[in-house]
Design a protein around this motif. Structure first.
Motif, PDB file in Angstrom:
ATOM      1  N   THR A 128      -2.938   0.676  -3.884  1.00  0.00           N
ATOM      2  CA  THR A 128      -3.147   1.905  -3.112  1.00  0.00           C
ATOM      3  C   THR A 128      -3.888   1.651  -1.807  1.00  0.00           C
ATOM      4  OG1 THR A 128      -5.165   2.335  -4.390  1.00  0.00           O
ATOM      5  CG2 THR A 128      -3.153   3.413  -5.138  1.00  0.00           C
ATOM      6  N   GLU A 129      -4.564   0.500  -1.690  1.00  0.00           N
ATOM      7  CA  GLU A 129      -5.306   0.183  -0.471  1.00  0.00           C
ATOM      8  C   GLU A 129      -4.409  -0.317   0.660  1.00  0.00           C
ATOM      9  OE1 GLU A 129      -8.762   0.598  -0.209  1.00  0.00           O
ATOM     10  OE2 GLU A 129      -8.439   1.646  -2.103  1.00  0.00           O
TER      11      GLU A 129
ATOM     12  N   VAL B  39      -7.470  -6.510   8.926  1.00  0.00           N
ATOM     13  CA  VAL B  39      -6.754  -5.380   9.541  1.00  0.00           C
ATOM     14  C   VAL B  39      -5.626  -5.842  10.452  1.00  0.00           C
ATOM     15  CG1 VAL B  39      -8.695  -3.804   9.378  1.00  0.00           C
ATOM     16  CG2 VAL B  39      -8.486  -5.309  11.383  1.00  0.00           C
TER      17      VAL B  39
ATOM     18  N   CYS C 203      -7.269  -5.692   2.195  1.00  0.00           N
ATOM     19  CA  CYS C 203      -6.874  -4.489   2.939  1.00  0.00           C
ATOM     20  C   CYS C 203      -8.019  -3.926   3.782  1.00  0.00           C
ATOM     21  CB  CYS C 203      -6.361  -3.424   1.967  1.00  0.00           C
ATOM     22  SG  CYS C 203      -4.894  -3.908   1.052  1.00  0.00           S
ATOM     23  N   LYS C 204      -9.236  -4.178   3.351  1.00  0.00           N
ATOM     24  CA  LYS C 204     -10.394  -3.649   4.071  1.00  0.00           C
ATOM     25  C   LYS C 204     -10.728  -4.485   5.308  1.00  0.00           C
ATOM     26  CE  LYS C 204     -15.348  -2.730   3.502  1.00  0.00           C
ATOM     27  NZ  LYS C 204     -16.513  -2.808   2.569  1.00  0.00           N
ATOM     28  N   ASN C 205     -10.636  -5.827   5.188  1.00  0.00           N
ATOM     29  CA  ASN C 205     -11.128  -6.714   6.249  1.00  0.00           C
ATOM     30  C   ASN C 205     -10.041  -7.329   7.121  1.00  0.00           C
ATOM     31  OD1 ASN C 205     -13.760  -6.296   5.288  1.00  0.00           O
ATOM     32  ND2 ASN C 205     -13.592  -7.997   3.839  1.00  0.00           N
TER      33      ASN C 205
ATOM     34  N   ASN D  25       5.863   5.233   7.197  1.00  0.00           N
ATOM     35  CA  ASN D  25       5.428   3.901   7.614  1.00  0.00           C
ATOM     36  C   ASN D  25       6.455   3.325   8.592  1.00  0.00           C
ATOM     37  OD1 ASN D  25       4.709   1.174   7.798  1.00  0.00           O
ATOM     38  ND2 ASN D  25       3.911   1.136   5.715  1.00  0.00           N
TER      39      ASN D  25
ATOM     40  N   HIS E  89      -2.321   1.034   2.438  1.00  0.00           N
ATOM     41  CA  HIS E  89      -2.131   1.944   3.572  1.00  0.00           C
ATOM     42  C   HIS E  89      -3.084   1.631   4.723  1.00  0.00           C
ATOM     43  CE1 HIS E  89      -5.536   3.927   1.539  1.00  0.00           C
ATOM     44  NE2 HIS E  89      -5.830   4.401   2.725  1.00  0.00           N
ATOM     45  N   LYS E  90      -4.105   0.820   4.465  1.00  0.00           N
ATOM     46  CA  LYS E  90      -5.063   0.461   5.513  1.00  0.00           C
ATOM     47  C   LYS E  90      -4.516  -0.618   6.452  1.00  0.00           C
ATOM     48  CE  LYS E  90      -9.074   1.553   2.595  1.00  0.00           C
ATOM     49  NZ  LYS E  90     -10.297   1.017   1.928  1.00  0.00           N
ATOM     50  N   LEU E  91      -3.474  -1.339   6.014  1.00  0.00           N
ATOM     51  CA  LEU E  91      -2.904  -2.408   6.842  1.00  0.00           C
ATOM     52  C   LEU E  91      -1.851  -1.812   7.763  1.00  0.00           C
ATOM     53  CD1 LEU E  91      -2.560  -5.197   4.117  1.00  0.00           C
ATOM     54  CD2 LEU E  91      -4.416  -4.849   5.752  1.00  0.00           C
ATOM     55  N   LYS E  92      -2.292  -1.311   8.909  1.00  0.00           N
ATOM     56  CA  LYS E  92      -1.424  -0.575   9.817  1.00  0.00           C
ATOM     57  C   LYS E  92      -0.419  -1.471  10.536  1.00  0.00           C
ATOM     58  CE  LYS E  92      -3.676   3.245   8.985  1.00  0.00           C
ATOM     59  NZ  LYS E  92      -3.064   4.307   8.162  1.00  0.00           N
TER      60      LYS E  92
END
Length: 666
Positions: free
Chosen positions: A326-327, A307, A303-305, A359, A329-332
C-alpha cells in the motif's frame, strides 16, 4: 528519383528496429541510411556459436570489409584464437563495447584484444572460466599498456567467473580509473571475517598484496571506498551478500548509487535494506527479487526514502503483504514494477498502492501468479492508462473474457502482453463478441455468455472433460457465426486487434483459443514475438490468417499444438520472411515436409526445435543444420521408435561431425 540521405535517415527514425533492418536490405542507399551513426550506437554485432575460419567468407572478414563501422560486439559460445588477430588489428580501435560470454579463449589472445581495443567503454567477460583458471591473467600488465587502453572504461562485468580472485579483480580495476559500473553477479564472493584476517592481517596494504586464492567482499568494499565518487551502478545478484555487507556498502562516504542489482540474494535481510534506503536516496533502480528475507518493513522504508525510484523488482519476496504494498503510491516516479509471485498480495493492497489514483507514470507492470480476481485486473486497467508492458500470466481467476475486454478498451499503448496459462480466456474475449455494454456504476463490462439454453437437455453420458469439449466446440461455432455477420465497427465489444502497437504476445496454455481468434483478432503489423504453445485447438486455418496479418513475426512458439500439419508450417515459412526462432516440439503430425519447407524458405532461421516430432527422419533434420544462419537444432534422439506395435531398433544414422556442433539431442 532517390530521396536525399538525410530524409531517409529521418524517416527511418520512426521505424521499429526490425523494420529498419528489413528496409536496409532493399538497396545500398537504404542500407547506408539504416546504419547511420545515430543508429549504430545501439546496434550490436552478435556472433553466437559461430565457427570462424580463415576463408574470405568468414563472418569476421565480412565486418572487416564492410563500409559500416560497428562499435558493439558480442561473442557468445565461440572459440576465439590467434587466427582472428587480424580482425582486432583492423577494427579494435573502433570497438566501444565488447562482450565475451561462455567463450573459449586463452590469456595471450585476450591480452592482444585489450591491446588493440584502445577505446573500450564497456567490457563484459562473463562465464569464461578457463581464462581465469591459472590466476596469471594480466599479470605484470597493469602498469604498462593496459592502463592507457582502459582509461575510458566505464562499465566492467566479470560475472559468473568462479575462479576470480582479489588479485585478478585488482588487475582489471587498477587499469580502469574511470569505472562507474561494476558487475560481480554469480561470482564466489566470500564474506566471512575469518578469511579477511587470514589473508589481510592488520597493517597489510591490500592493494599491494591482494589475495590470489579468494575473492573477498572486503577487498571489493575497499575498492569502492577508494572510488566512491565515481561508482554509480553495482550488481551483486546471485551472491551471498547479507544485511551487514549491504549496510557497510550503503554507508560509504561520498557514494551515491543510481542502480543496485541484488537479485536472488537469499542472505539479504531488512538490516541492509533499511541502511540502503537511509543513505542511498539517489537510487533510481533497485532489484531485490527472490530475496526471501525481505519483508514489509523494507518496502515501507523503500517507499518512504527512495522517492526518485523508477524501477523496483520485489519478485517472490513472499513475506511482503498488503501492508507494504500500500506504500507504493508514494513512489511518484516509478515506471517499472515487478511484484510477481508475492502470494500474500491481494486486490485491496493494489487498490491502496499503485491504484490509489490514476497512475500516469507506471509503464511496466508484472503481477504474474498473484492471487487476485477479475475485478483487480479491471481496476488496474482503468487506473494505469500508460502501460506498455503487462504480465498477467498464471492469474487464473483474474484473467477472464470480462477482464481482457477492459484491457483491450483502455490499454491501447501496450507493446507486451503476457497471459500465459490463463485458461478462462476464450475466443469470445479476444474477439469481443461476448461483450454487451459497460454501464455506469458497475465494476466493469458484463460479458454475455454464449447462449446454451438451446443445447440438448439430454443427459451426457461422457466424462466432464468430454462435456467441456462439446461446449467449447459450440462456443467456437457461435462466435465464428457472430464474427462472420458483424464487421469490426458494428459491435460494442473490444477486440485484441485494438492493441495496434503490440510487439510481444504470450497466450500459451490458453486452450480455449481457437482459429476464430487467429482469424478475426490478430492483425498486428509490428508483432515480433508470439507464444501459442499448448493452444491445442489451433489448426492450419488459423495459421493461414495469422501469417498474412502479422508479417513481422520473428519468434513463434507452437509447442504441443498437435493439430498443426505440414501445410501450416509451410505457410509459416513462406509468409514470415523475418522468422528467426521456430519451436515445434510435440507437434506429432509434422513430417519431413516440414523440414523441407524450412530448408527451402527460412533463410534467416537461427533456432529450430523439432523434439518429439516422431515422423521426421533424423538424417533430414541433421542436414537442416547446414543452413548458414542456423545455430541451434533441437531434435529427439533417433530410435527406437514404435511402429505397428513393435519397436524399431535400427541403428542411429551417422551424423556429420561439423553439423553436430549445431545439434542438441534430447
Amino acid at each position: 528519383m532517390e530521396l536525399p540521405f538525410e530524409v531517409l535517415v529521418y524517416l527511418f527514425k520512426y521505424l521499429p528496429k526490425s523494420d529498419r533492418k528489413a528496409a536496409s536490405e532493399t538497396c545500398r542507399s537504404w542500407y547506408l541510411a539504416a546504419n547511420d551513426q545515430c543508429f549504430l550506437k545501439n546496434k550490436v554485432a552478435v556472433f553466437y556459436k559461430t565457427i570462424f575460419n580463415e576463408e574470405s567468407s568468414s563472418p569476421l572478414q565480412i565486418f572487416e570489409d564492410s563500409p559500416i563501422t560497428y562499435y558493439n560486439y558480442l561473442f557468445n559460445e565461440v572459440e576465439i584464437s590467434s587466427k582472428q588477430n587480424e580482425f582486432w588489428n583492423k577494427l579494435g580501435e573502433h570497438i566501444q563495447c565488447l562482450t565475451l560470454r561462455n567463450c573459449d579463449i586463452c590469456e595471450k589472445v585476450f591480452v592482444h584484444i585489450l591491446q588493440k581495443c584502445t577505446n573500450l567503454e564497456t567490457l563484459n567477460v562473463q562465464n569464461c572460466k578457463e581464462l581465469f583458471m591459472s590466476g596469471c591473467l594480466l599479470e605484470g600488465k597493469s602498469e604498462g599498456f593496459l592502463t592507457e587502453n582502459l582509461e575510458n572504461l566505464k562499465s566492467l562485468s566479470l560475472s559468473g567467473n568462479q575462479y576470480l580472485t582479489d588479485a585478478l579483480f585488482n588487475r582489471f580495476t587498477s587499469a580502469a580509473p574511470a569505472l562507474q559500473e561494476l558487475d560481480l553477479s554469480a561470482c564466489s564472493l566470500q564474506f566471512h571475517a575469518g578469511l579477511v584476517k587470514k589473508f589481510y592481517p592488520p597493517g597489510t596494504d591490500i592493494f599491494l598484496n591482494p589475495s590470489e586464492s579468494v575473492l573477498t567482499f572486503y577487498f571489493i568494499l575497499q575498492l569502492i571506498i577508494s572510488r566512491a565518487k565515481n561508482i554509480k551502478r553495482l550488481h551483486f545478484s546471485c551472491t551471498l551478500i547479507d544485511g551487514a555487507a549491504l549496510k557497510a556498502l550503503s554507508e560509504i562516504k561520498d557514494l551515491e548509487l543510481t542502480s543496485l542489482q541484488a537479485h536472488s540474494c537469499d542472505q539479504l535481510t531488512n538490516t541492509g535494506i533499511l541502511s540502503l534506503t537511509s543513505y542511498q536516496t539517489s537510487l533510481k533502480e533497485l532489484d531485490i527479487g527472490l530475496c526471501t528475507r525481505v519483508t514489509d518493513q523494507s518496502l515501507v522504508h523503500i517507499c518512504k526514502n527512495l522517492v526518485n525510484l523508477e524501477s523496483l523488482n520485489i519478485q517472490r519476496c513472499r513475506a511482503v503483504t498488503d501492508l507494504g504494498i500500500t506504500e507504493l503510491h508514494k513512489l511518484k516516479k516509478l515506471k517499472s514494477l515487478n511484484i510477481s509471485q508475492c502470494e500474500l498480495l491481494t486486490k485491496e493492497g493494489l487498490e491502496k498502492g499503485i491504484c490509489a489514483g490514476e497512475n500516469q507514470s507506471l509503464e511496466e507492470l508484472d503481477i504474474n501468479s498473484l492471487n487476485i480476481d477479475q475485478t483487480g485486473v479491471i481496476m488496474i486497467s482503468e487506473r494505469l492508462p500508460n502501460l506498455r508492458m503487462l504480465n498477467l500470466s498464471y492469474c487464473f481467476n483474474a484473467v477472464t473474457d470480462t477482464s481482457v475486454q477492459v484491457i483491450f478498451k483502455n490499454q491501447l499503448l501496450l507493446q507486451i502482453l503476457k497471459l500465459s496459462h490463463c485458461d478462462k480466456v476464450s475466443d469470445a474475449g479476444l474477439t469481443g463478441m461476448g461483450k454487451v455494454e459497460i454501464k455506469e456504476g458497475e465494476d466493469g463490462p458484463i460479458m454475455s455468455n454464449i447462449d446454451e439454453s438451446h443445447m440438448s437437455p439430454k443427459i451426457h453420458l461422457g466424462s466432464r472433460a468430454e462435456e467441456e469439449i462439446v461446449r467449447d466446440a459450440k462456443r467456437k461455432k457461435d462466435v465464428m457465426l457472430m464474427c462472420e455477420k458483424l464487421s469490426m465497427d458494428s459491435y460494442t465489444g473490444y477486440s485484441l486487434a485494438r492493441l495496434r502497437s503490440l510487439k510481444e504476445l504470450d497466450i500459451s496454455g490458453c486452450n480455449r483459443i481457437t482459429d476464430v481468434s487467429l482469424t478475426y483478432a490478430f492483425n498486428f503489423k509490428e508483432l515480433i514475438k508470439l507464444n501459442l504453445s499448448r493452444c491445442q485447438q489451433i489448426t492450419y486455418e488459423g495459421i493461414e490468417h495469422l501469417v498474412k496479418n502479422c508479417p513481422s513475426i520473428e519468434y513463434i512458439n507452437l509447442i504441443d499444438c498437435y493439430n498443426l500439419n505440414d501445410k501450416a508450417v509451410e505457410d509459416i515459412t513462406k509468409n514470415l520472411q523475418r522468422l528467426k526462432h521456430l519451436e515445434l516440439r510435440g507437434c506429432n503430425q509434422l513430417s519431413d515436409k516440414t523440414l523441407e519447407a524450412v530448408r527451402a524458405y527460412c533463410s534467416k532461421l537461427q533456432f529450430l526445435d523439432v523434439q518429439g516430432c516422431r515422423h521426421m527422419s533424423p538424417e533430414l533434420a541433421c542436414s537442416i543444420g547446414s543452413l548458414p544462419s542456423l545455430h541451434t537444432v533441437l531434435m529427439s534422439k533417433p530410435g527406437p521408435y514404435i511402429e505397428d506395435g513393435k519397436k524399431n531398433r535400427a541403428p542411429a544414422p551417422a551424423f556429420l561431425p561439423a553439423l553436430m556442433r549445431k545439434l542438441r539431442l534430447h
